[in-house]
Design a protein around this motif. Structure first.
Motif, PDB file in Angstrom:
ATOM      1  N   ASN A 120       0.786  -1.247   0.000  1.00  0.00           N
ATOM      2  CA  ASN A 120       0.000   0.000   0.000  1.00  0.00           C
ATOM      3  C   ASN A 120       0.812   1.288   0.000  1.00  0.00           C
ATOM      4  N   SER A 121       1.971   1.288   0.631  1.00  0.00           N
ATOM      5  CA  SER A 121       2.701   2.556   0.799  1.00  0.00           C
ATOM      6  C   SER A 121       4.192   2.319   0.588  1.00  0.00           C
ATOM      7  N   GLY A 122       4.911   3.422   0.398  1.00  0.00           N
ATOM      8  CA  GLY A 122       6.352   3.330   0.213  1.00  0.00           C
ATOM      9  C   GLY A 122       7.028   2.651   1.398  1.00  0.00           C
ATOM     10  N   ALA A 123       6.620   3.051   2.601  1.00  0.00           N
ATOM     11  CA  ALA A 123       7.250   2.472   3.795  1.00  0.00           C
ATOM     12  C   ALA A 123       6.999   0.967   3.868  1.00  0.00           C
ATOM     13  N   GLU A 124       5.777   0.567   3.536  1.00  0.00           N
ATOM     14  CA  GLU A 124       5.446  -0.860   3.588  1.00  0.00           C
ATOM     15  C   GLU A 124       6.275  -1.634   2.547  1.00  0.00           C
ATOM     16  N   ALA A 125       6.507  -1.003   1.404  1.00  0.00           N
ATOM     17  CA  ALA A 125       7.313  -1.665   0.374  1.00  0.00           C
ATOM     18  C   ALA A 125       8.768  -1.790   0.838  1.00  0.00           C
ATOM     19  N   VAL A 126       9.291  -0.745   1.478  1.00  0.00           N
ATOM     20  CA  VAL A 126      10.673  -0.821   1.989  1.00  0.00           C
ATOM     21  C   VAL A 126      10.767  -1.936   3.037  1.00  0.00           C
ATOM     22  N   GLU A 127       9.783  -1.978   3.938  1.00  0.00           N
ATOM     23  CA  GLU A 127       9.768  -3.037   4.968  1.00  0.00           C
ATOM     24  C   GLU A 127       9.841  -4.421   4.304  1.00  0.00           C
ATOM     25  N   ALA A 148      19.201   9.827   4.329  1.00  0.00           N
ATOM     26  CA  ALA A 148      18.199   8.975   3.670  1.00  0.00           C
ATOM     27  C   ALA A 148      16.822   9.186   4.272  1.00  0.00           C
ATOM     28  N   PHE A 149      15.806   8.949   3.453  1.00  0.00           N
ATOM     29  CA  PHE A 149      14.430   8.856   3.971  1.00  0.00           C
ATOM     30  C   PHE A 149      13.789   7.624   3.359  1.00  0.00           C
ATOM     31  N   HIS A 150      13.303   6.734   4.228  1.00  0.00           N
ATOM     32  CA  HIS A 150      12.671   5.515   3.714  1.00  0.00           C
ATOM     33  C   HIS A 150      11.275   5.301   4.290  1.00  0.00           C
ATOM     34  N   GLY A 151      10.786   6.240   5.132  1.00  0.00           N
ATOM     35  CA  GLY A 151       9.423   6.100   5.635  1.00  0.00           C
ATOM     36  C   GLY A 151       9.320   6.375   7.116  1.00  0.00           C
ATOM     37  N   ARG A 152       8.086   6.202   7.628  1.00  0.00           N
ATOM     38  CA  ARG A 152       7.787   6.575   9.007  1.00  0.00           C
ATOM     39  C   ARG A 152       7.353   5.407   9.887  1.00  0.00           C
ATOM     40  N   ALA A 223      19.577   2.335  -0.838  1.00  0.00           N
ATOM     41  CA  ALA A 223      19.875   3.736  -1.157  1.00  0.00           C
ATOM     42  C   ALA A 223      18.830   4.305  -2.097  1.00  0.00           C
ATOM     43  N   GLU A 224      18.617   5.604  -1.972  1.00  0.00           N
ATOM     44  CA  GLU A 224      17.796   6.327  -2.947  1.00  0.00           C
ATOM     45  C   GLU A 224      18.730   6.780  -4.070  1.00  0.00           C
ATOM     46  N   PRO A 225      18.422   6.479  -5.329  1.00  0.00           N
ATOM     47  CA  PRO A 225      19.291   6.907  -6.429  1.00  0.00           C
ATOM     48  C   PRO A 225      19.439   8.429  -6.508  1.00  0.00           C
ATOM     49  N   GLY A 228      15.509  12.001  -1.821  1.00  0.00           N
ATOM     50  CA  GLY A 228      14.241  12.722  -1.879  1.00  0.00           C
ATOM     51  C   GLY A 228      14.141  13.721  -0.745  1.00  0.00           C
ATOM     52  N   GLU A 229      13.601  13.255   0.385  1.00  0.00           N
ATOM     53  CA  GLU A 229      13.456  14.145   1.547  1.00  0.00           C
ATOM     54  C   GLU A 229      14.805  14.714   1.967  1.00  0.00           C
ATOM     55  N   GLY A 230      15.872  14.005   1.666  1.00  0.00           N
ATOM     56  CA  GLY A 230      17.224  14.441   2.042  1.00  0.00           C
ATOM     57  C   GLY A 230      17.726  15.627   1.234  1.00  0.00           C
ATOM     58  N   ALA A 256      17.399  -0.437  -4.441  1.00  0.00           N
ATOM     59  CA  ALA A 256      17.203   0.962  -4.833  1.00  0.00           C
ATOM     60  C   ALA A 256      15.817   1.393  -4.385  1.00  0.00           C
ATOM     61  N   ASP A 257      15.759   2.413  -3.548  1.00  0.00           N
ATOM     62  CA  ASP A 257      14.475   2.989  -3.142  1.00  0.00           C
ATOM     63  C   ASP A 257      14.136   4.094  -4.134  1.00  0.00           C
ATOM     64  N   GLU A 258      13.291   3.738  -5.100  1.00  0.00           N
ATOM     65  CA  GLU A 258      12.905   4.687  -6.166  1.00  0.00           C
ATOM     66  C   GLU A 258      11.508   5.258  -5.899  1.00  0.00           C
ATOM     67  N   VAL A 259      11.133   5.284  -4.621  1.00  0.00           N
ATOM     68  CA  VAL A 259       9.789   5.766  -4.282  1.00  0.00           C
ATOM     69  C   VAL A 259       9.579   7.200  -4.787  1.00  0.00           C
ATOM     70  N   GLN A 260      10.588   8.040  -4.608  1.00  0.00           N
ATOM     71  CA  GLN A 260      10.433   9.443  -5.037  1.00  0.00           C
ATOM     72  C   GLN A 260      11.071   9.690  -6.413  1.00  0.00           C
ATOM     73  N   SER A 261      12.164   8.976  -6.707  1.00  0.00           N
ATOM     74  CA  SER A 261      12.899   9.237  -7.956  1.00  0.00           C
ATOM     75  C   SER A 261      12.328   8.472  -9.150  1.00  0.00           C
ATOM     76  N   ALA A 285       6.649   3.472  -5.416  1.00  0.00           N
ATOM     77  CA  ALA A 285       5.355   3.837  -4.798  1.00  0.00           C
ATOM     78  C   ALA A 285       4.917   5.155  -5.442  1.00  0.00           C
ATOM     79  N   LYS A 286       4.417   6.076  -4.652  1.00  0.00           N
ATOM     80  CA  LYS A 286       4.043   7.423  -5.104  1.00  0.00           C
ATOM     81  C   LYS A 286       3.381   7.451  -6.485  1.00  0.00           C
ATOM     82  N   SER A 287       4.094   7.904  -7.541  1.00  0.00           N
ATOM     83  CA  SER A 287       3.456   8.102  -8.848  1.00  0.00           C
ATOM     84  C   SER A 287       3.042   6.808  -9.542  1.00  0.00           C
TER      85      SER A 287
HETATM   86  C1  LIG Z   1      12.513   7.622  -0.978  1.00  0.00           C
HETATM   87  C2  LIG Z   1      11.287   7.343  -0.152  1.00  0.00           C
HETATM   88  N1  LIG Z   1      11.124   6.128   0.387  1.00  0.00           N
HETATM   89  C3  LIG Z   1      10.039   5.821   1.112  1.00  0.00           C
HETATM   90  C4  LIG Z   1       9.067   6.764   1.363  1.00  0.00           C
HETATM   91  C5  LIG Z   1       7.865   6.407   2.190  1.00  0.00           C
HETATM   92  O1  LIG Z   1       6.733   6.353   1.376  1.00  0.00           O
HETATM   93  P1  LIG Z   1       5.275   6.430   2.022  1.00  0.00           P
HETATM   94  O2  LIG Z   1       5.103   7.818   2.551  1.00  0.00           O
HETATM   95  O3  LIG Z   1       4.347   6.109   0.878  1.00  0.00           O
HETATM   96  O4  LIG Z   1       5.230   5.422   3.098  1.00  0.00           O
HETATM   97  C6  LIG Z   1       9.202   8.051   0.832  1.00  0.00           C
HETATM   98  C7  LIG Z   1       8.196   9.075   1.108  1.00  0.00           C
HETATM   99  O5  LIG Z   1       8.378  10.257   0.883  1.00  0.00           O
HETATM  100  C8  LIG Z   1      10.341   8.350   0.053  1.00  0.00           C
HETATM  101  O6  LIG Z   1      10.533   9.556  -0.474  1.00  0.00           O
END
Ligand SMILES: Cc1ncc(COP(=O)(O)O)c(C=O)c1O
Length: 453
Positions: A120-127, A148-152, A223-225, A228-230, A256-261, A285-287
Motif C-alpha cells: 500500500n505505501s512506500g514504507a510498507e514496500a521498503v519493509e 536517507a528517507f525511507h518512511g515513518r 539507497a535512494e538513487p 528525496g526528503e534528504g 534501490a528505493d525509487e519511491v520518489q525518484s 510507490a508514489k506516482s
Molecule cells: C525515498 C522514499 N522512500 C520511502 C518513502 C515512504 O513512502 P510512504 O510515505 O508512501 O510510506 C518516501 C516518502 O516520501 C520516500 O521519499
C-alpha cells in the motif's frame, strides 16, 4: 491570462474555518506545508475551497507525475469501480495484479527474470524489501545512508536519517541498521572534492565491513538513487556502480528505493537507468498509482521467492482499483513523451535557477536530474550555513502568491520541484516567476544588495 488566480487573501475564510476544525479533530503530529484546503485539481493545478487557483510544484509529494486526474487513469478506475472494489488478493486474486506485476518486471532495469509484490505505501514496500533481502541472504544487517528517507514506520524510521521531526521521541528502533555517508558532494562528509576524491565515500564501504559490521552479517545496502526528503542530492554517475561492485564482492544485495525518484521524475522511468545500474530489488510507490495508494517491490525472481507462502502480503495490498490506475499510468508513459517532458522541465528550471544563483548568493546550489530539481538555500555561499528560516519564508511567499512548493533536506533548507510532468511551458514560467520573486524577496529582506549578473 495565467493559470494562477487568487481571489481571497491566502488562506481564505473557508480554509481558515477548516483549519480551526482540524486543530481540534486531528493530532498536531500530522503537520501540513500549506494552510490551504483543496476543492479540486486537474493536470498541474489545484483549486482551494475559497476558489483560489494554484500551480502545484508538490504533486502530492511526487505522486502525480502523470498529472492530477488524468483521463486514462480516471477511465481505468471507473471501469474497475463498475466491477469490484476489493476481494483481497490472498483470498480471491484478480488479473490486474498479475498484469501489473508482468509490466513492472519488464519496465524496471535488468533483463533477468523478475517478480513483483504490491503493497500500500512506500514504507510498507521498503519493509518488505528488507524482509525479502533477509530471507534470501539469511543475514540480518542493513546499511543505509546519512540523509536517507525511507518512511515513518518503525523499521523504516530505523533506516531514515533525519532526527527531527521524524525519529526524535520514537525510539527504540529495530536494530542491525548501519549508516554511512551519502555522496552529498556539496556537503561532503570527508571534505573531499569529486572527482579527485576517487569516490572515497563509496569505497569506504569496504572499510565499514572491516570496522563496523562484517559483510557476512549484512543482507543489503539500501539507497535512494537521488535523495528525496534528504534534499534532491544527485551522486556522481559512477557512485552506485562502485558501491554495487563492492556489494557483489561480498554477496550483499543492493536495494534501490525509487519511491520518489521513480516513474519518470528524473527523465528516465527509473533513476537507476541514469547510473546504468541494475539493482537486485527496486522499491516504487508514489506516482506508480497515479494518485491512488500503491507500492511495489520488484526484483530478481530467485530473491523475491525467498520468503515462503504466506510470508508476504496484506489485506489491501495491491488492491484492484490501484492496480487498474497503475496500468493506466504505465500506458501514459508508453504513449506520451513524458520522459522527454521531464527533462525539458528540468532544463527550464536549471536555466532560471542558475541566474538566481549568480544574482542572489542565498541560492547555494542548483541541482537535480530531469524534472526532479531543487535549490539549496544558504546564509553565505562560502560557509554554506543552511538557511532554514529563509526557506520557510520562500515557500510561504509562494503559496501566498499561487504556487504550492515543499521543502526538503536534513537542514530543511531545500526547495524542491515535484511538478506534474504535464505542466505547460507557460505554466512553468508563471510558476518560476513566483519562485523567483520569493527568492528575491527573502534575499533582499536580509538587507543584502543583489549582485548584478
Ligand atoms: C525515498 C522514499 N522512500 C520511502 C518513502 C515512504 O513512502 P510512504 O510515505 O508512501 O510510506 C518516501 C516518502 O516520501 C520516500 O521519499
Amino acid at each position: 491570462m495565467g493559470t494562477i488566480h487568487l481571489q481571497t487573501a491566502i488562506p481564505g475564510p473557508k480554509s481558515k474555518a477548516l483549519a480551526a476544525r482540524r486543530a481540534s479533530a486531528v493530532p498536531r503530529g500530522l503537520s501540513h506545508g500549506t494552510p490551504i484546503y483543496v476543492a479540486q485539481a486537474e493536470d498541474a493545478w489545484l483549486e482551494d475551497v475559497d476558489g483560489n487557483r494554484y500551480l502545484d510544484f508538490a504533486g502530492g509529494i511526487g505522486c502525480l507525475n502523470v498529472g492530477h486526474r488524468r483521463k486514462p487513469v480516471l477511465a481505468a478506475v471507473s471501469n474497475q469501480l463498475d466491477r469490484f472494489l476489493h476481494t483481497c488478493v490472498q483470498v480471491t486474486p484478480y488479473e490486474a495484479y498479475v498484469q501489473l506485476a508482468e509490466r513492472m518486471n519488464r519496465a524496471t532495469p535488468g533483463k533477468f527474470p523478475k517478480k513483483t509484490l504490491f503493497v500500500n505505501s512506500g514504507a510498507e514496500a521498503v519493509e518488505n524489501a528488507i524482509k525479502i533481502a533477509r530471507a534470501h541472504t539469511g543475514r540480518p544487517g542493513i546499511i543505509a545512508f546519512e540523509d536517507a528517507f525511507h518512511g515513518r514506520t518503525l523499521m523504516t524510521l530505523s533506516l531514515t536519517s533525519k532526527t527531527h521531526p521524524y525519529k526524535a521521541g520514537f525510539a527504540p528502533f529495530p536494530g542491525d541498521v548501519y549508516r554511512i555517508p551519502y555522496a552529498y558532494c556539496y556537503r561532503c562528509s570527508y571534505s573531499l572534492t569529486y572527482p579527485s576524491c576517487d569516490l572515497f565515500c563509496a569505497r569506504h564501504l569496504e572499510d565499514t565491513f572491516k570496522r563496523v559490521v562484517a559483510s557476512e552479517d549484512v543482507a543489503a545496502v539500501i539507497a535512494e538513487p537521488v535523495l528525496g526528503e534528504g534534499g534532491f542530492v544527485v551522486p556522481p554517475r559512477d557512485f552506485f556502480r562502485t558501491l554495487i561492485e563492492i556489494c557483489q564482492k561480498h554477496g550483499v544485495l543492493f536495494i534501490a528505493d525509487e519511491v520518489q525518484s521513480g516513474f519518470g521524475r528524473t527523465g528516465r522511468l527509473f533513476a537507476s537507468e541514469y547510473y546504468g545500474i541494475e539493482p537486485d530489488l527496486i522499491v516504487t510507490a508514489k506516482s506508480l498509482g497515479g494518485g491512488l495508494p500503491l507500492a511495489a517491490v520488484t526484483g530478481r525472481a530467485e530473491i523475491m521467492d525467498a520468503p515462503g507462502p504466506g510470508g508476504l502480503g496484506g489485506t489491501f495490498a495491491g488492491n484492484p482499483v490501484s492496480c487498474a490506475a497503475a496500468l493506466a499510468v504505465l500506458d501514459i508513459f508508453e504513449s506520451e513523451n513524458l520522459l522527454e517532458r521531464s527533462q525539458a522541465i528540468g532544463d527550464r528550471f536549471q536555466e532560471r535557477a542558475h541566474v538566481w544563483q549568480k544574482r542572489w548568493p542565498i541560492v547555494g546550489e542548483v541541482r537535480g536530474l530531469g524534472g526532479m530539481q531543487a535549490i539549496e538555500l544558504v546564509q553565505s555561499s562560502d560557509k554554506r550555513e543552511p538557511a532554514a528560516e529563509e526557506t520557510r519564508q520562500v515557500t510561504q511567499y509562494c503559496y501566498e502568491h499561487g504556487l504550492i512548493t515543499i521543502t526538503a533536506g536534513s537542514y530543511s533548507n531545500v526547495v524542491r520541484v515535484l511538478v506534474p510532468l504535464v505542466i505547460t511551458d507557460e505554466q512553468m514560467d508563471e510558476a518560476l516567476d513566483v519562485l523567483e520573486s520569493a527568492v528575491q524577496m527573502v534575499y533582499e529582506k536580509r538587507g543584502a544588495v543583489a549582485q548584478t549578473v
